[in-house]
Design a protein around this motif. Structure first.
Motif, PDB file in Angstrom:
ATOM      1  N   VAL A  35       0.865  -1.182   0.000  1.00  0.00           N
ATOM      2  CA  VAL A  35       0.000   0.000   0.000  1.00  0.00           C
ATOM      3  C   VAL A  35       0.896   1.225   0.000  1.00  0.00           C
ATOM      4  CG1 VAL A  35      -1.747   1.322   1.254  1.00  0.00           C
ATOM      5  CG2 VAL A  35      -1.893  -1.171   1.182  1.00  0.00           C
ATOM      6  N   ALA A  36       0.663   2.107  -0.954  1.00  0.00           N
ATOM      7  CA  ALA A  36       1.553   3.260  -1.151  1.00  0.00           C
ATOM      8  C   ALA A  36       1.782   4.042   0.137  1.00  0.00           C
ATOM      9  CB  ALA A  36       0.952   4.183  -2.208  1.00  0.00           C
ATOM     10  N   GLY A  37       3.063   4.213   0.493  1.00  0.00           N
ATOM     11  CA  GLY A  37       3.422   5.030   1.635  1.00  0.00           C
ATOM     12  C   GLY A  37       3.130   4.403   2.978  1.00  0.00           C
ATOM     13  N   ALA A  38       2.722   3.136   3.002  1.00  0.00           N
ATOM     14  CA  ALA A  38       2.332   2.508   4.257  1.00  0.00           C
ATOM     15  C   ALA A  38       3.341   1.451   4.666  1.00  0.00           C
ATOM     16  CB  ALA A  38       0.948   1.876   4.123  1.00  0.00           C
ATOM     17  N   GLU A  39       3.407   1.198   5.970  1.00  0.00           N
ATOM     18  CA  GLU A  39       4.182   0.076   6.465  1.00  0.00           C
ATOM     19  C   GLU A  39       3.493  -1.212   6.037  1.00  0.00           C
ATOM     20  OE1 GLU A  39       7.080   0.179   7.988  1.00  0.00           O
ATOM     21  OE2 GLU A  39       7.126   2.365   7.894  1.00  0.00           O
ATOM     22  N   THR A  40       4.281  -2.273   5.877  1.00  0.00           N
ATOM     23  CA  THR A  40       3.712  -3.531   5.406  1.00  0.00           C
ATOM     24  C   THR A  40       3.364  -4.491   6.538  1.00  0.00           C
ATOM     25  OG1 THR A  40       5.865  -4.613   5.216  1.00  0.00           O
ATOM     26  CG2 THR A  40       5.069  -3.371   3.297  1.00  0.00           C
ATOM     27  N   GLY A  41       3.866  -4.226   7.730  1.00  0.00           N
ATOM     28  CA  GLY A  41       3.688  -5.178   8.810  1.00  0.00           C
ATOM     29  C   GLY A  41       4.642  -6.349   8.700  1.00  0.00           C
ATOM     30  N   CYS A  42       5.489  -6.332   7.649  1.00  0.00           N
ATOM     31  CA  CYS A  42       6.434  -7.419   7.391  1.00  0.00           C
ATOM     32  C   CYS A  42       7.857  -6.873   7.505  1.00  0.00           C
ATOM     33  CB  CYS A  42       6.193  -8.006   6.002  1.00  0.00           C
ATOM     34  SG  CYS A  42       7.400  -9.244   5.478  1.00  0.00           S
ATOM     35  N   THR A  43       8.664  -7.495   8.331  1.00  0.00           N
ATOM     36  CA  THR A  43      10.033  -7.018   8.513  1.00  0.00           C
ATOM     37  C   THR A  43      10.907  -7.303   7.299  1.00  0.00           C
ATOM     38  OG1 THR A  43      10.711  -9.111   9.546  1.00  0.00           O
ATOM     39  CG2 THR A  43       9.884  -7.371  11.002  1.00  0.00           C
ATOM     40  N   HIS A  44      10.449  -8.187   6.410  1.00  0.00           N
ATOM     41  CA  HIS A  44      11.238  -8.575   5.248  1.00  0.00           C
ATOM     42  C   HIS A  44      10.983  -7.686   4.040  1.00  0.00           C
ATOM     43  CE1 HIS A  44      10.581 -12.179   7.765  1.00  0.00           C
ATOM     44  NE2 HIS A  44      11.846 -12.446   7.470  1.00  0.00           N
ATOM     45  N   GLY A  45       9.750  -7.258   3.825  1.00  0.00           N
ATOM     46  CA  GLY A  45       9.431  -6.353   2.727  1.00  0.00           C
ATOM     47  C   GLY A  45       8.833  -7.035   1.518  1.00  0.00           C
ATOM     48  N   ILE A  46       8.397  -6.211   0.572  1.00  0.00           N
ATOM     49  CA  ILE A  46       7.671  -6.692  -0.600  1.00  0.00           C
ATOM     50  C   ILE A  46       8.586  -7.467  -1.544  1.00  0.00           C
ATOM     51  CG2 ILE A  46       6.338  -5.971  -2.616  1.00  0.00           C
ATOM     52  CD1 ILE A  46       5.489  -3.499  -0.912  1.00  0.00           C
ATOM     53  N   ALA A  47       9.787  -6.963  -1.794  1.00  0.00           N
ATOM     54  CA  ALA A  47      10.708  -7.655  -2.702  1.00  0.00           C
ATOM     55  C   ALA A  47      11.050  -9.049  -2.175  1.00  0.00           C
ATOM     56  CB  ALA A  47      11.973  -6.829  -2.913  1.00  0.00           C
ATOM     57  N   TRP A  48      11.244  -9.155  -0.869  1.00  0.00           N
ATOM     58  CA  TRP A  48      11.506 -10.470  -0.277  1.00  0.00           C
ATOM     59  C   TRP A  48      10.312 -11.396  -0.512  1.00  0.00           C
ATOM     60  CZ3 TRP A  48       8.725 -13.183   3.383  1.00  0.00           C
ATOM     61  CH2 TRP A  48       9.334 -14.343   3.887  1.00  0.00           C
ATOM     62  N   PHE A  49       9.112 -10.877  -0.321  1.00  0.00           N
ATOM     63  CA  PHE A  49       7.928 -11.718  -0.483  1.00  0.00           C
ATOM     64  C   PHE A  49       7.812 -12.243  -1.909  1.00  0.00           C
ATOM     65  CE2 PHE A  49       3.472 -12.273  -1.659  1.00  0.00           C
ATOM     66  CZ  PHE A  49       3.065 -13.202  -0.705  1.00  0.00           C
ATOM     67  N   SER A  50       7.910 -11.365  -2.907  1.00  0.00           N
ATOM     68  CA  SER A  50       7.736 -11.796  -4.292  1.00  0.00           C
ATOM     69  C   SER A  50       8.848 -12.733  -4.740  1.00  0.00           C
ATOM     70  CB  SER A  50       7.636 -10.590  -5.232  1.00  0.00           C
ATOM     71  OG  SER A  50       8.788  -9.776  -5.161  1.00  0.00           O
ATOM     72  N   SER A  51      10.086 -12.459  -4.335  1.00  0.00           N
ATOM     73  CA  SER A  51      11.192 -13.323  -4.767  1.00  0.00           C
ATOM     74  C   SER A  51      11.162 -14.671  -4.051  1.00  0.00           C
ATOM     75  CB  SER A  51      12.539 -12.630  -4.546  1.00  0.00           C
ATOM     76  OG  SER A  51      12.759 -12.358  -3.177  1.00  0.00           O
ATOM     77  N   THR A  52      10.805 -14.670  -2.781  1.00  0.00           N
ATOM     78  CA  THR A  52      10.722 -15.934  -2.044  1.00  0.00           C
ATOM     79  C   THR A  52       9.587 -16.798  -2.567  1.00  0.00           C
ATOM     80  OG1 THR A  52      11.617 -14.847  -0.064  1.00  0.00           O
ATOM     81  CG2 THR A  52      10.533 -16.964   0.245  1.00  0.00           C
ATOM     82  N   LEU A  53       8.417 -16.192  -2.761  1.00  0.00           N
ATOM     83  CA  LEU A  53       7.291 -16.942  -3.310  1.00  0.00           C
ATOM     84  C   LEU A  53       7.605 -17.431  -4.718  1.00  0.00           C
ATOM     85  CD1 LEU A  53       4.388 -17.977  -3.129  1.00  0.00           C
ATOM     86  CD2 LEU A  53       3.610 -15.707  -3.880  1.00  0.00           C
ATOM     87  N   GLY A  54       8.222 -16.586  -5.526  1.00  0.00           N
ATOM     88  CA  GLY A  54       8.553 -16.970  -6.897  1.00  0.00           C
ATOM     89  C   GLY A  54       9.529 -18.125  -6.959  1.00  0.00           C
ATOM     90  N   GLY A  55      10.554 -18.095  -6.118  1.00  0.00           N
ATOM     91  CA  GLY A  55      11.527 -19.179  -6.105  1.00  0.00           C
ATOM     92  C   GLY A  55      10.919 -20.498  -5.660  1.00  0.00           C
ATOM     93  N   LEU A  56      10.082 -20.444  -4.636  1.00  0.00           N
ATOM     94  CA  LEU A  56       9.426 -21.659  -4.157  1.00  0.00           C
ATOM     95  C   LEU A  56       8.448 -22.200  -5.198  1.00  0.00           C
ATOM     96  CD1 LEU A  56       8.755 -20.651  -0.451  1.00  0.00           C
ATOM     97  CD2 LEU A  56      10.295 -22.435  -1.244  1.00  0.00           C
TER      98      LEU A  56
END
Length: 273
Positions: A35-56
């Protein structure tokens, strides 16, 4: 495999939240979002999420060649959740999400899965193209983004309106009548668009994030056949260069209203034998 891939962040030096990769007989592309300008609640971040999910996911669809793509995606979402549910707030409204494209060759066919507004571009032996995109996110977005499109991109007023728009959009996420996207809930995988195309009928398959398709679906400066021609002749880097050139000519979004002047852009072009 004959695969050419290029991926560029929205701005130099900025983290790229897209992810794409290929393995023998398979490829994936994910476009991470928050969400633009908002915290994600995730200490890892969006790039970590997409790359981790993509690799798995890439590992799952290649290692389990008979398991449905939707099941592989659900398994992968569940695995990512287990990696950070003890450290991150996955119920937070801006928890990282991602579009998903996945393709796999099996039993003489190309299987595909499309979730979110990235585009799968199929080309057949007759030179025809078939663009497969999940339109549900765009349909919801069009109902909500009027105040955003009325303001100059990058202005403080635009940023405030964009934050309100993204916040409202989350109220329609992963629920009937709204749109579906990969996030903490593996059930979203069951709402992906899926299908199979005879392999012998295809000459290429291209996986494109929405940052790479702007010339067609946002700016209307190109067509899908023309996009395929650029990918085939000059590759993904040239396609993204043309997108950046158009964006630079309308940096405030006067001609083409949009959330960001530039977006992460990724294109994977796979020429089939």
């Amino acid at each position: 495999m004959n695969v050419v891939l290029d991926s560029q962040p929205a701005e130099p030096g900025r983290e790229n939240e897209d992810f794409a990769a290929a393995a023998p007989g398979a490829a994936v592309l994910l476009d991470g979002a928050g969400v633009a300008g908002a915290e994600t609640g995730c200490t890892h971040g969006i790039a970590w999420f997409s790359s981790t999910l993509g690799g798995l996911l890439l590992g799952a669809i290649t290692a389990q060649s008979t398991r449905p793509l939707t099941a592989c995606l659900a398994d992968s979402i569940r695995a990512v959740r287990s990696l950070h549910e003890d450290t991150c707030d996955l119920t937070y409204r801006a928890s990282p999400t991602s579009t998903v494209l996945a393709v796999r060759v099996t039993a003489g066919a190309l299987e595909y899965l499309v979730l979110g507004d990235s585009t799968l571009l199929l080309a057949d032996a007759d030179g025809k193209t078939n663009a497969i995109t999940d339109q549900r996110l765009d349909e919801v977005g069009r109902q909500l983004r009027g105040p955003v499109d009325a303001l100059p991109t990058g202005s403080p007023q635009h940023a405030a309106a964009l934050a309100e728009y993204r916040d409202a959009l989350t109220g329609h996420r992963n629920r009937p009548g709204g749109f579906w996207i990969a996030g903490p809930d593996p059930q979203a995988a069951q709402h992906a668009l899926t299908g199979a195309v005879p392999l012998e009928s295809l000459t290429s398959v291209s996986l494109l994030s929405d940052g790479a398709t702007r010339l067609v679906d946002s700016f209307e400066l190109s067509t899908w056949p023309q996009t395929l021609a650029v990918l085939s002749a000059s590759g993904p880097a040239e396609l993204i260069r043309r997108v950046r050139e158009a964006e630079a000519g309308d940096s405030e979004g006067r001609r083409w209203p949009r959330g960001k002047t530039h977006d992460d852009a990724t294109a994977l072009h796979w020429v089939l034998p």
